[in-house]
Design an enzyme around this catalytic site. Structure first.
Site, PDB file in Angstrom:
ATOM      1  N   ASP A 248       0.848  -1.181   0.000  1.00  0.00           N
ATOM      2  CA  ASP A 248       0.000   0.000   0.000  1.00  0.00           C
ATOM      3  C   ASP A 248       0.889   1.238   0.000  1.00  0.00           C
ATOM      4  OD1 ASP A 248      -2.362   1.609   0.344  1.00  0.00           O
ATOM      5  OD2 ASP A 248      -1.833   1.771   2.456  1.00  0.00           O
TER       6      ASP A 248
ATOM      7  N   ASP B  26      -0.324   5.175   0.832  1.00  0.00           N
ATOM      8  CA  ASP B  26      -0.636   6.167   1.870  1.00  0.00           C
ATOM      9  C   ASP B  26      -0.811   5.517   3.238  1.00  0.00           C
ATOM     10  OD1 ASP B  26      -0.969   8.882   0.530  1.00  0.00           O
ATOM     11  OD2 ASP B  26      -2.151   7.577  -0.785  1.00  0.00           O
TER      12      ASP B  26
END
Length: 290
Positions: free
Chosen positions: A118, A120
């Site tokens: 991922d 953010d």
């Protein structure tokens, strides 16, 4: 004796014939009208066909018009160059959208396992104006016609993580962020090109307002896949493949990515990455304190 001329009255049959002739005359008029309509229809139809044929010729580009050139075939003599060109075409977004839907192109090295990272709050934290007290760089994407400044802070250990897993694993950044924003961030954090593929919001599934990353559509064997993410909603379809990390904001003493590096060292002896996740989580408290 002179015979008097007798005025004979027409018989009934003669009258009937005359009446029938009189009754037929309106039908003749109707048939003439119908024939006229039919002629007009066919004339109109022929004219329409001619008009559409002319329009088709006008709309069809002529190869003799200026601006059109016949592309010459490119000869690639070196087999290695041919393979590299084929790999580049296969990994292009157009080719992927045609043949792999939201998935990934085939692995360049079949023996490699795949890590979905991922972006953010996992690898970085970013925020728009006003500027925060601490940040590493600024990106300025254009979103919905407006330029917005995002101030990005890299999570401690980001470069070490990419270096540690870049050779052994296929790295795919899978983010729910918009491509306009996330692509600029990835250009900054991956100057060495260790990230093999990038997937954005359009590769997620939206469910009840949440963006879900369905790994089953990525054209990868799920036994050879792990996802590192701070949001459990993102991997709700494959929780057994997920290594969860704490969300990152601005803690410069954060050690989560160091823990992720230790996980991949630990997972090296497992064939099935789901077994590696299961075993590592059971020892999570000891690993976090080490």
């Amino acid at each position: 004796m002179v015979a008097k001329p007798i005025n004979k009255t027409p018989t009934k049959s003669v009258k009937d014939r005359r009446n029938r002739r009189r009754k037929k005359s309106p039908l003749k008029h109707v048939s003439n009208v119908v024939a006229s309509i039919n002629r007009s229809f066919f004339i109109c139809q022929r004219r329409l066909v001619k008009i559409f044929n002319k329009l088709a010729k006008i709309g069809t580009p002529s190869h003799r018009k200026r601006g059109f050139q016949i592309l010459k075939k490119c000869k690639i003599e070196d087999e290695e160059e041919a393979e590299a060109a084929a790999a580049e075409i296969a990994s292009s977004p157009v080719c992927r959208s045609l043949f792999h839907s939201n998935g990934l192109p085939p692995l360049s090295c079949p023996e490699k396992k795949t890590v979905f990272l991922d972006l953010d709050e996992t690898l970085i934290h970013s925020k728009p104006d006003p500027p925060p007290e601490r940040y590493d760089f600024v990106v300025r994407p254009r979103i919905e016609g407006e330029f917005i400044d995002f101030y990005v802070l890299k999570r401690p250990g980001l470069e070490e993580l990419l270096d540690a897993i870049g050779e052994k694993f296929e790295i795919v950044v899978f983010t729910a962020g918009l491509k306009e924003y996330a692509s600029l961030v990835l250009d900054k954090i991956d100057p060495k090109g260790l990230i093999s593929h990038r997937l954005y919001r359009d590769s997620c599934k939206e469910m009840d307002g949440k963006f879900v990353k369905d790994l089953s559509e990525m054209e990868r064997d799920l036994s050879r896949v792990v996802i590192v993410d701070d949001n459990p909603n993102a991997y709700m379809f494959q929780p057994e493949n997920a290594l969860t990390v704490r969300p990152f904001v601005d803690d410069i003493q954060d050690q989560e990515l160091q823990r992720v590096i230790r996980f991949f060292e630990f997972a090296d002896c497992f064939e099935d990455m789901r077994d590696a996740v299961k075993n590592y989580i059971s020892y999570a408290p000891a690993n976090q304190n080490s």
